[in-house]
Every structure is written in C-alpha cells, then in structure tokens.
Write a protein that holds these residues in place. Structure first.
Motif: not given
Length: 334
Positions: A95-115
C-alpha cells in the motif's frame, strides 16, 4: 579467522491460522484484546523456532506488517495510506504512502512490539547469543515508493523521512536495548536512481548510525551491490546485506573492492522452494574466506514471506546446518 554466523531478514511467512484470526478481527468477530493475544502467541512460536534452529540474528517475524511500509506509514503525520502497487518484479503488493503534508512520526507502537519480542527472547534464557533486530524501510526506499504531493524535491522528502521519522524511531529502539536496526533499501540497487540522490541517501544512513547510536544492518535486494560501490564502504558501524542468488557477480565485486567488515551474504533463495546444496553455498563462501571481511552472516537473499511457512523454516535449518559445517571446516575439523 573469519567468523561465520547465521540469520534471516525481514518477515517470516504469516502463519495460516494467524491470518484467519486477523481476518476475524478486521470483520469485527473478535476483540482487539484477542488479536493482540494471538500476535503474541505466534511471535513467541516464531522466535522459539528460530532460536532452536540456531540462528544468530532474527526478527520477531513481522506478523503485524502487511508489507515493508505498513503499518508504519499509518503512524506518520503528513502521510495517507493509498492503493496497492506491485513491489518490484514479484507477485507481491504494497500500500503506497501518499505524502500530503510534512512528514513526522506521530506515535510509535513499534517500540512496544519490540519490547514484547525482547521479553519472549529473554524468557528463553539464551545468554545474549541471539540478536533481535527491529526492521524499518530505509529512507531512499520510503522516498521513492511514496506518492509525493507535498515536497518540491525528492531530496527534501528523503531528509524529512530520515530525521523526522526514522531517527526518532531508531532512538526509541536504542533506548530499550536494540543494538542493530535492520533497514531495507532495495531502491539503492534495484532502481535507476540519480547518483547524487544515492549519495544523499547514504549520508542519511550514516547520520542514522551516528545520531541513533546503533549499528545499521543495511539490507539490499532485487539488484546488484556494485551500483553503490565503492561509496557504501565509507559507511561505518554497518552490516551490509547483499543478494548473491540473483546477482552472483556481486561476490566478485565485493572481493575486488575489499573494505567490507561485516557482510550478510544472501546466498539462499527466498523466492524458490528448492533447497540449496552445500556444494553451491561453499562455492560462493570460499571466495570470501581470504578477504578482509571479519564476519560473514549466511542469510536468505530477501524476506522469507514469499515462501510457504514450512519451506521457509526448512531453508533456515539448512542455513544453520551449512554454517556449522563451514565453521568446522575453517577449524580443520571433519
């Protein structure tokens, strides 16, 4: 003497039963709590199996990921999830990322998955012999596979993906104990990219290692490594992953240029169910033994989710078996 290790990159095939549970969750038939329990169950199963096989470098299987970009892009401000596009020359779509504004990470559930995965690995009590790698798309691959409707240049989008998205994620992973971050960069070698943009991407990757205080496992595939030689040799604190199944001449280029210290050799075909023979693998590895390389890591040439689950694990067992044989051979044992 060269050190010979083993591992795999990216995703494992999603188990059939887990896929059924995910479909039930998406159709509202089971709760979020239930699906989270199933994710943990199958992640524990995958980590236990890969550790038992004897691999040195693993991921959590990436069962929550539909492709290398999703669900990450749904956690980035300025990005919408768009339609399906074929991922290089494979029967595989993203699924393609469509960039419509300035990109910035909003939240990071990946950290919990890694933990969660880290806790599973710790429970197995294997004395830090196995390295668990979080996986992220690389900055160039993210940039060139996005539909850019905001930035006036690929260079600016590359910069913001690097410093506003990937760097904060990597710092989070580093804070909770990740020592190696796996970045997937097929775009470095598989696409016809302007040399200046490739150099910018390599500078961005260098910045991620320095500012993120981690080692980067830079995984390339679907193209020959000579496209980024010798520039890639200037990167420090890095493991380079190369595809020598589809691009066997890459080995000769690696030998020619020297300078690699840690090399993940993609010598097992992740898109073919046939098991590699020991003779075939030894023919390739022999070329690397007397080079300046300190560590050779035997891996598949790309992610294993192109294969049926049982075949993928057979491949991993073969990797481990051949690595043990090579170690004995190097020590002069029979």
């Amino acid at each position: 003497m060269v050190n010979v290790e083993t591992g795999f990159v990216g995703a494992l095939p999603r188990p059939y039963r887990l896929a059924k549970y995910i479909n039930k969750y998406l159709s509202g038939k089971i709760s979020k709590e239930k699906i989270e329990g199933y994710y943990l169950e199958f992640t524990k199963r995958a980590i236990s199996k890969t550790v038992k096989i004897g691999l040195n470098y693993i991921t959590d299987g990436m069962f929550r990921w539909d492709d290398i970009f999703n669900p990450l892009i749904s956690f980035i401000d300025g990005v919408e999830v768009d339609g399906l596009v074929k991922f290089y020359e494979n029967n595989f779509f993203y699924r393609t990322p469509r960039v419509i504004g300035e990109v910035k990470i909003r939240e990071n559930p990946l950290k919990e998955w890694f933990l969660n995965a880290q806790a599973i690995l710790k429970h197995l009590n294997i004395n830090d012999k196995v390295v668990l790698k979080p996986v992220l798309p690389g900055p160039l691959t993210l940039t060139l596979h996005s539909i850019n409707e905001k930035y006036d240049s690929e260079s600016k989008l590359l910069h913001d993906y690097t410093f506003n998205v990937l760097l904060p994620l990597i710092r989070d992973f580093n804070e909770v104990g990740a020592s190696i971050i796996e970045l997937h960069e097929p775009a470095l070698v598989a696409l016809n990219v302007d040399k200046s943009l490739i150099n910018e991407a390599l500078d961005c990757i260098k910045a991620l290692t320095v500012k993120g205080h981690v080692k980067i496992w830079l995984q390339t595939y679907f193209g020959p490594i000579d496209k980024v030689l010798p520039d890639i040799l200037e990167l420090k604190n890095i493991i380079v992953g190369v595809d020598v199944v589809d691009y066997p001449k890459s080995i000769d280029k690696i030998v020619e240029y020297e300078g690699f210290k840690e090399l993940a050799v993609g010598v097992f075909d992740a898109r073919n169910t046939l098991l590699e023979s020991r003779k075939t693998i030894l023919h390739t590895i022999h070329k690397l033994i007397d080079t300046s390389i300190d560590t050779i890591i035997l891996t598949p040439n790309t992610t294993l989710d192109f294969l049926p689950e049982n075949v993928a694990y057979r491949k991993l067992r073969r990797i481990s078996s051949i690595a043990r044989y090579i170690r004995k051979m190097l020590k002069g044992e029979k």
